[in-house]
Structures are given as C-alpha cells and as structure tokens.
Design an enzyme around this catalytic site. Structure first.
Site: not given
Length: 298
Positions: A52, A140, A168, A208
């Site tokens: 992001t 992740y 995550k 998150v």
C-alpha cells in the site's frame, strides 16, 4: 497457545500509504501528519514501504528518509515497521539493512514475486534478509501478488528462527491459518480487511489494515470486543464497517482508494500515485464519498 495473543507487532497495524506531491515527490510532512493521526485514531503499529506504500516504486534512500521522519514524528507512540520485499534477494537484503539503519523496529518480508521460486528458494530468500538484520520479523503470505505460496513445511522451518515471530496472512484461507497458528506457535495478523473479524475470532493477534486509514477506530473497537469475549459486539462492528471495506478494497487497489479516502477526509493534500498506479475513476470516488459520509467519517 495462551488465551490471549502476545502481539509482538501491536494489534491495529496500518499498511500506510506514501503521500506524494502532485509532481510525484514524497511528501514527508504529509506522511508525518498522517502517521500521527492514524495513531491518534487507534493504530499502534505503522508499516511503511509495504504494498500500500507503493514500495516497488520508491527507492531505498526515499524509504530511509520516510522511516527516519515518521519515526521522529511518532516519538515512540507506535511500533514502526518496514517492508523488505523484492524478487531480487540481494536487493531485499539491502532494503532490510537500510530500513534497520533508518530506525525500523521490525520487518515485513514476503516471498519473492514474479519469478516463482521453489519452496527452498522462498526459504533461502527470506532467511537471507532475516540473517542480515537484528530485527523481529513478520512473514507476509500473499500468493495472489507473489504468485507463490509459502508451504506448511517452509513456514515450520522459518518458525524455528527466534526472530521470526508472526505471519501477516492474505491467503484468504482462515482455516489453514488456524492450523498453522497451532502448529508453529507464530502469531497471526489478518492481511485482508474483509476477513478481520474471522481472523480475530480464530485467535489472530491483530490486523495489518488498509481500511484503517479511514477508520482505525473501528478495528480498535473490534479487537477490544474480541478480547472481552463479546463476539456479537465484534460482529456488529464488522457489519458496520463492511461498506467501507468494500469501497476501499473491492476494486483490489487499496493504495488507490485509501489515498482517495484520505483526500476526501482532508488528511493528505494530494492523492497522487506513481505509475503504474493511477487515480480512481470519478464514479468510484463518488461511491467512496457516499460511504464515508454515511459512516460519519467525513
């Protein structure tokens, strides 16, 4: 596992956008102000240089400047993490080391994207970054973007390292994550805003989030309800925030819509992006404005 997660990376994390000027330069002051307002709204972890944050189009010196300046603005009020993602292992190692030098307190490391290495290649890539730094690490797992899944066996091997503490998860597979939590002892964080309630109800440590840009308070409220054992209350929060989740994440480009939301809220001066990302269409912005207004977030 204990009744309550240990939360090594906080509970309400925000995968923060990188504000740019209309000319495409990083707006450091806007980033500082944004990080502070996110913490005031309920976040206790800020992630810079993630997906992001448009990490593929920001360079290491820019990432380091952003980390230093946001760290100074936060003044210890929230944990500061950095993404260390690349499909070039040597480059990812430089990002990880540079992020630690600039003040990051933890790293988010994903599997390499595009080149689709074997499970052994994924393991060695991640471990190269881990071993080059002294920071705690969150793995992740986002196969929709990387093109490769982190296998049960690879995750079990990674979990043996003392500084790999969490995952995550953006696989969309909550049941798999539930099994992996128990098998590895790793803390889990939801990487999919639409599944935040499901993950938390299954024992995840936190989120998150991208949607938290516009409403970190609701995720803080949801986690408080789950911790209190009030799943009905947490479910009500999930129901309330669902339209905003759809408005920001429904098109698959969270960075684009998060910036539009922040611009509508007057929290950043520009929603500029770096190519290949482009601004949202007028009808998408109008729909987002309507949801924000109906939610009392304007």
């Amino acid at each position: 596992m204990s009744a309550f997660p240990t939360r090594p990376f906080g509970s309400v994390g925000v995968a923060m956008v990188t504000p740019f000027t209309p000319e495409g330069e990083i707006d450091v002051e806007a980033a500082q102000r944004l990080a502070v307002t996110l913490v005031e709204d309920g976040a206790d972890m800020i992630l810079l240089a993630g997906t992001t944050g448009e990490a593929p189009t920001t360079h290491l010196p820019e990432k380091q400047t952003l980390l230093r300046e946001v760290r100074d603005a936060l003044a210890g009020r929230a944990m500061l993490m950095a993404g260390a993602g690349s499909n070039d292992t040597a480059h990812a190692v430089r990002i990880g080391v540079g992020s630690q030098e600039a003040g990051a307190e933890g790293l988010l490391i994903n599997a390499p994207y595009y080149n689709r290495p074997s499970a052994e290649g994924v393991y060695r890539h991640i471990m190269a970054i881990v071993e080059a730094t002294d920071l705690p690490v969150m793995i992740y797992d986002i196969p929709g973007r990387t093109g490769v899944r982190i296998t049960d066996e690879t995750l079990a091997r990674l979990a043996e390292h003392e500084r790999i503490l969490a995952v995550k998860d953006a696989t969309g597979d909550v049941e798999q994550g539930f099994r992996r939590m128990e098998a590895t002892g790793l803390e889990y964080y939801s990487g999919d805003d639409g599944l935040n309630f499901a993950w938390l109800a299954h024992g995840a440590s936190g989120v998150v989030s991208v949607v938290a840009h516009a409403d970190a308070h609701s995720w803080r409220e949801m986690i408080t309800e789950v911790d209190a054992g009030d799943l009905a209350g947490a479910r009500a929060v999930a129901r309330r925030i669902r339209p905003l989740v759809q408005a920001i994440m429904g098109g698959g480009q969270g960075a684009v819509m998060a910036k539009e939301a922040l611009l509508l809220q007057g929290r950043i001066p520009s929603a500029a992006l770096r190519l290949p990302l482009v601004r949202a269409e007028a009808d998408e912005v109008a729909a987002l404005r309507a949801v924000l207004d109906a939610s009392g977030l304007l």
